[in-house]
Design a protein around this motif. Structure first.
Motif, PDB file in Angstrom:
ATOM      1  N   LYS A  25      38.557  22.229  45.334  1.00 35.41           N
ATOM      2  CA  LYS A  25      38.757  22.169  46.783  1.00 35.41           C
ATOM      3  C   LYS A  25      37.813  21.136  47.395  1.00 35.41           C
ATOM      4  O   LYS A  25      38.131  20.482  48.368  1.00 35.41           O
ATOM      5  N   VAL A  85      38.260  16.613  50.083  1.00 40.77           N
ATOM      6  CA  VAL A  85      38.494  18.039  50.318  1.00 40.77           C
ATOM      7  C   VAL A  85      40.006  18.271  50.311  1.00 40.77           C
ATOM      8  O   VAL A  85      40.721  17.684  51.115  1.00 40.77           O
ATOM      9  N   SER A 137      43.345  20.662  50.515  1.00 47.32           N
ATOM     10  CA  SER A 137      43.840  21.946  51.010  1.00 47.32           C
ATOM     11  C   SER A 137      44.793  22.555  49.982  1.00 47.32           C
ATOM     12  O   SER A 137      45.363  21.858  49.150  1.00 47.32           O
ATOM     13  N   ASP A 138      44.965  23.874  50.066  1.00 50.67           N
ATOM     14  CA  ASP A 138      45.933  24.543  49.191  1.00 50.67           C
ATOM     15  C   ASP A 138      47.321  23.959  49.417  1.00 50.67           C
ATOM     16  O   ASP A 138      48.093  23.786  48.482  1.00 50.67           O
ATOM     17  N   GLU A 139      47.590  23.636  50.668  1.00 55.35           N
ATOM     18  CA  GLU A 139      48.906  23.103  51.017  1.00 55.35           C
ATOM     19  C   GLU A 139      49.163  21.784  50.279  1.00 55.35           C
ATOM     20  O   GLU A 139      50.230  21.570  49.710  1.00 55.35           O
ATOM     21  N   TYR A 140      48.150  20.919  50.290  1.00 55.52           N
ATOM     22  CA  TYR A 140      48.280  19.625  49.614  1.00 55.52           C
ATOM     23  C   TYR A 140      48.554  19.819  48.126  1.00 55.52           C
ATOM     24  O   TYR A 140      49.475  19.224  47.563  1.00 55.52           O
ATOM     25  N   ASN A 173      37.837  12.946  53.113  1.00 56.38           N
ATOM     26  CA  ASN A 173      39.128  12.318  52.820  1.00 56.38           C
ATOM     27  C   ASN A 173      39.379  11.046  53.615  1.00 56.38           C
ATOM     28  O   ASN A 173      40.390  10.920  54.291  1.00 56.38           O
TER      29      ASN A 173
END
Lengths: 489, 95, 485
Positions: free
Chosen positions: A83, A292, A294-297, B60
């Motif tokens: 993550k 970083v 995301s779970d979505e990514y 990012n």
């Protein structure tokens, strides 16, 4: 003979432990930290800018695709995706590294704790993946034979790499090859690396140690760097295993060292330059922000992963009824599997396409020393060729000849058939004329046949085919021969 | 506390600097003083503190995979102390 | 001839066509010809480029085009900012002949705003120092007293503006390298919030600490320069996407009720009586202006200096590794092999202070020491960041002396490195925390040498700095004092 047995047993007493570090160049359009092209083979120092050549004052900006590709590889090899991840500087001096540090990842890589599985003979082998991280490639050093100097080409500097580090789960050259083959095929399926080993876009370092069977302590390991063909991997491993065991058996010691493999001479040797006992002084790269995810990514990439080799193999067995061995061979390479599907889409005969791939195509690729993507002929052309056989336009024998031509000229099979007049003769009148001529010319065989010697039939068929220059439909030849011979009874 | 001669020489070799005996002596002394000075940080309780590795609250920062023109080779090699055949030239690299 | 004018005044005169751009430029170069031999502020001049620019800009102006906020104004930049086709030396033998193939983002921004870069200024080698005396080329003198240092590392940029060789200049500030020379030369020097000004093209020293900022003669000009310099740059991932306000609007704002924090416990120890007196006088001025003076604690500020020396040198040891004699820069003449090129080029190409810091930085990153030094410094850094965060919950700005005293003489404070490093004690916490700070002329000491006054604000609150600094400037006459040269 006794001596030989003893010789064999010496090696059998040892266990080999290997971990592989595989470097794969990602097939992004641009470099990892600047907009220069990653294309291979350009004139030296023409794909360069101040950023990738480490000029004073420049700063890196990370290429989005690099993260995406690395995460895809992590997902395809059952890794946990971090993550929070960051990039670090690995400091060392070398002429191919213009910044004198390689931007890499140290303690927080993008992917960790994965594995891959593959068959070695009849056994399923699992190799753990310690980590996959992103980093930049270095430039190329060229030896100048005229001056004896070394020339530095920075084109490759900053080409994105993933480094895939395995657990020390590999115990033989066969396992190492199987592992490497599996990674290669996953990389191809994901379309994130062109896997051209001869161009260095896929290469590996082998960490190898040996110990007496039953020992729990690891032996001292050596690292053989930059192996860039399956043959080199296998041979260098065999060489190093033998060297280490011979050394130990002779009462010697193994030194922790970096080694090179000379594939032409078939020998490995220790590198002379000592890299400061590997004090790379890693620290977090202050010029680059953390990554970083995301779970979505991650989930989005996961659900959109393409079909992987194992799944495709199973599908070929179920959907096309291919034998397991054939399905495995074909799906090993994504390009071959794609070729198979394209050809099948044209001729709708998977079994025949598979047979062609397993026999003639494999043979020709071997002969020409190329991969399927480099072949002159296309999948569509093979499909057409098979259709021509199925529609009785040409015989299988003629098809092989047509294929030989395709493999060299890249012409369409129909064109070859027309140009060379190879269309199968199915006109019974025409064939009957040939049959009658053959019977006239071979009275002895006719006599033999009539006397009950069935073998003579084979000879007569052969003569008829020869007379038609292979073009006569063999079924019709058989039928008409029988009819004409019947008349002579 | 002075930094040992051996350590000074090791650090110099990592940094690719060549020091005379006098310089080794002097730097051992000076680095020792600085070391003592920076070791005042040991007074601070950092047991529950994360290190700041990146000062900004950003993550990012990425660019699209889009080609930009490279520089002319002439410009890339303009400052090179020695060049040959479109490359930078260095004495033979021994492996 | 035009030196009585400030930067924005001369910009207006050019715009109103009271003077031509060429006249202003000729005037500045005439001044340089006269004063530079004494001050030695420049490493190189860019006359040809400047006159071409002047002609180009004048044509545009005459054609009725807008030539930008700094249209036609001659400015200087520190010689660690890359400018295409000109030398960028960092005042080091290592880069003496390096010609940059590209422009730093700030150079582009100056050009877009119509400024004319007249030359590149001397500095401590690779920005390592507080006196500009570690330059490999020359000692820049303080225009107020030629026996004194101008401060550093951006001493050339400060000395140039203080002696009217240019209306403004750019410096870079890693641990005080803009604010300290601004204080020593009686100028306004701003270290912006980390991330506000692009670092692309600034030769890196301590990447997580470096920021570019302006030297000007007054607060308004500083604000105007920041209008030009600030803003996001996609080439620098540490540059922040921030909507840049018109900073000049904050200049002259009422400061009644503004809460000014004073961290007495942090600076009172080791501050000489005279400097303390001058600072206290400054506080009185602020009180009279209606500011509310609040005592603040910066518990960890005293650890900023050791923290800084670990982080800055570690980053520098890596940033300066690229100067290896291979692709650009100095390559030793006699060498036997590759390792010889590395060691000899670096040993001969770098000066003593640079080598000392590379050694320290290499040491703190080397195997076995990382956790004890670099990691711990990063942790203390977090505490310092937090210190400021907490302080700015209760105050608008923090006031602090910029330095412990006025400019020192050449040769002083150089007996040992620690003494030299202590010069940065009041400036370094700002870089460690990343926050912005401005140094203005706070007073004059008994020798009539300028003494700096520093204001610090929270991240991206440069407007508050311009507000309080301009109020102080309006209420006092110190900024009117000029170097007599």
């Amino acid at each position: 003979m006794k001596g030989c047995v003893k010789f064999m047993s010496k090696y059998d007493e040892y266990e080999v432990i290997m971990g592989l570090e595989v470097h794969a160049e990602l097939s992004t359009k641009t470099k990892i930290y600047c907009g220069c092209s990653t294309e291979f083979g350009a004139d030296p120092n023409t794909h360069c800018c101040p950023i990738c050549t480490g000029m004073p004052g420049v700063l890196p900006v990370l290429n989005k695709k690099v993260v995406e590709y690395a995460v895809k590889m992590g997902l395809a090899t059952n890794c946990e995706i971090a993550k929070f991840s960051k990039q670090d500087r690995k400091n060392y001096f070398y002429p191919d590294l213009p910044k004198a540090y390689q931007t890499s990842q140290y303690d927080l890589p993008l992917c960790e704790h994965g594995y891959v599985e593959f068959m070695v003979g009849d056994t399923l082998k699992r190799v753990g993946i310690t980590r996959i991280h992103i980093e930049e490639d270095a430039g190329k050093l060229i030896h100048d034979p005229y001056t004896g100097d070394t020339l530095v080409d920075f084109n490759r500097c900053g080409v994105p790499l993933i480094e895939i580090v395995s657990e020390p789960d590999i115990h033989s050259a066969d396992e190492a090859i199987g592992y490497m083959q599996t990674l290669k095929s996953i990389l191809e399926y994901l379309e994130i690396c062109d896997c051209k080993m001869q161009e260095g876009s896929l290469r590996c370092d082998v960490n190898l140690s040996v110990r007496k069977k039953g020992e729990t302590k690891f032996g001292t390991r050596t690292e053989t760097k930059n192996l860039n063909s399956f043959k080199a991997i296998a041979r260098s491993i065999e060489f190093e295993i033998k060297r280490q065991i011979d050394e130990l058996e002779a009462g010697g010691e193994i030194y922790q060292e970096t080694r090179r493999w000379d594939d032409d001479k078939g020998i490995g040797y220790a590198m002379r330059s000592k890299e400061d006992a590997h004090d790379y002084r890693y620290f977090p790269e202050p010029d680059l922000a953390p990554i970083v995810l995301s779970d979505e990514y991650v989930n989005n990439l996961k659900v959109n992963l393409p079909e992987m080799p194992v799944a495709r193999k199973t599908r070929y067995i179920n959907e096309f009824n291919l034998p397991e061995y054939d399905a495995e061979q074909i799906t090993n390479s994504k390009y071959m599997a794609d070729f198979f599907e394209k050809a099948t889409a044209v001729c709708n005969n998977p079994k025949l396409v598979s047979n062609w791939i397993m026999s003639d195509i494999s043979r020709i690729l071997n002969e020409q020393e190329i991969t399927i993507t480099e072949a002159k002929f296309t999948a569509e052309q093979l499909g057409e060729l098979i259709s021509l056989i199925e529609k009785n336009v040409i015989s299988s024998a003629i098809a092989k000849k047509v294929f030989e031509d395709m493999a060299v000229s890249g012409k369409n099979p129909k064109v070859i058939v027309e140009e060379k007049g190879l269309v199968q003769v199915t006109d019974e009148g025409a064939i009957r004329e040939i049959v009658q001529k053959v019977l006239e010319l071979n009275p002895q065989s006719v006599e033999d046949y009539l006397a009950g010697k069935e073998k003579a039939m084979g000879f007569l068929v052969g003569q008829t085919m020869k007379e038609s220059r292979g073009k006569a439909n063999p079924g019709i030849v058989n039928k008409l021969l029988k009819e004409e011979l019947e008349k002579l009874k | 506390m002075k930094i040992t001669e051996q350590e000074v020489r090791h650090i110099a070799s990592l940094a690719r600097l060549r020091l005379s005996d006098d310089e080794v002596e002097k730097l051992g002394e000076e680095l020792g003083q600085i070391k003592e000075f920076v070791e005042t940080l040991n007074e601070v309780d950092v047991s529950s503190v994360d290190a700041t590795a990146y000062i900004l609250d950003k993550q990012n920062v990425l660019r699209e995979d889009e080609l930009k023109p490279s520089f002319d080779r002439e410009l890339i090699l303009k400052n090179a102390p020695a060049k040959e055949a479109g490359c930078i030239s260095v004495p033979k690299v021994v492996e | 001839m035009y030196e009585k004018y400030t930067m924005h005044e001369i910009a207006n005169k050019i715009k109103e066509k009271e003077v031509s751009i060429k006249e202003v430029l000729e005037d500045v170069y005439a001044r340089i010809d006269e004063v530079e031999p004494k001050v030695e502020a420049f490493v190189s001049l860019t006359r040809e480029y400047a006159y071409n620019r002047a002609e180009e800009l004048q044509k545009k102006l005459d054609a009725g085009e807008d030539i930008g906020a700094l249209g036609g104004v001659p400015v200087a930049i520190k010689d660690n900012m890359c400018m295409k086709d000109t030398n960028t030396t960092c005042s080091s033998k290592m880069l003496e002949n390096f010609v940059s193939p590209y422009d730093a983002t700030v150079v582009k921004k100056l050009e877009q705003a119509g400024a004319i870069i007249i030359g590149k200024t001397n500095m401590d080698e690779f920005a390592m120092g507080s006196s500009t005396a570690t330059s490999a080329f020359k000692n820049t003198k303080n225009p107020w007293n030629l026996e004194c240092v101008p401060g550093g590392s951006s001493g050339g940029s400060a000395a140039a503006v203080a002696s009217n060789m240019g209306y403004a200049s750019l410096g870079s500030d890693t641990g005080g390298s803009i604010r300290q020379p601004a204080a020593y030369c009686g100028l306004v020097g701003l270290k912006p919030t980390y991330g506000l000004v692009s670092r692309f093209g600034l030769v890196a020293f301590g990447s997580s600490l470096d920021q570019i900022g302006p030297f000007t003669k007054n607060v308004y000009d500083s604000a105007l320069m920041m209008n030009v310099l600030a803003g996001h740059d996609e080439m620098d991932t540490t540059s922040v996407e921030y909507t840049v306000p018109d900073y000049t609007k904050s200049v002259g704002d009422d400061v009644k009720g503004l809460k000014v924090g004073v961290p007495t416990s942090f600076f009172k120890e080791g501050l000489p009586e005279e400097s303390l007196q001058i600072f206290n006088n400054s506080v009185e001025v602020l009180k009279k202006l209606g500011c509310e003076i609040v005592e603040v604690n910066l518990d960890y500020a005293k650890y900023a200096l050791p923290t800084y020396y670990i982080i800055a040198t570690a980053e520098a040891s890596s940033n300066l590794a690229r100067y290896d004699g291979i692709k650009y820069g100095y390559r030793a003449k006699d060498f036997e092999d590759l390792q010889d090129i590395y060691a000899k080029s670096r040993t001969e190409g770098f000066g003593e202070e640079v080598k000392r810091r590379i050694m320290l930085g290499t040491y703190v990153l080397s195997s076995g020491y990382y956790d004890a030094y670099y990691k711990r410094a990063g942790q203390v850094r977090s505490l310092i960041v937090n210190d400021f965060k907490k302080a700015f919950e209760t105050v608008d700005v923090i006031a602090l002396p910029t330095t412990t005293g006025a400019a020192f003489k050449f040769g002083e404070k150089q007996s040992n490195p620690i003494e030299m490093y202590l010069e940065d004690i009041f400036t370094v916490p700002v870089n460690v925390a990343g926050v912005p700070a401005i140094s203005i002329q706070g007073g004059l000491d008994k020798n009539n040498m300028p003494i700096g006054l520093q204001f610090i604000a929270n991240n991206f609150e440069e407007e508050k700095l311009f507000k309080v600094a301009s109020a102080y400037e309006n209420a006092t006459d110190f900024h009117k004092a000029q170097a007599n040269i």
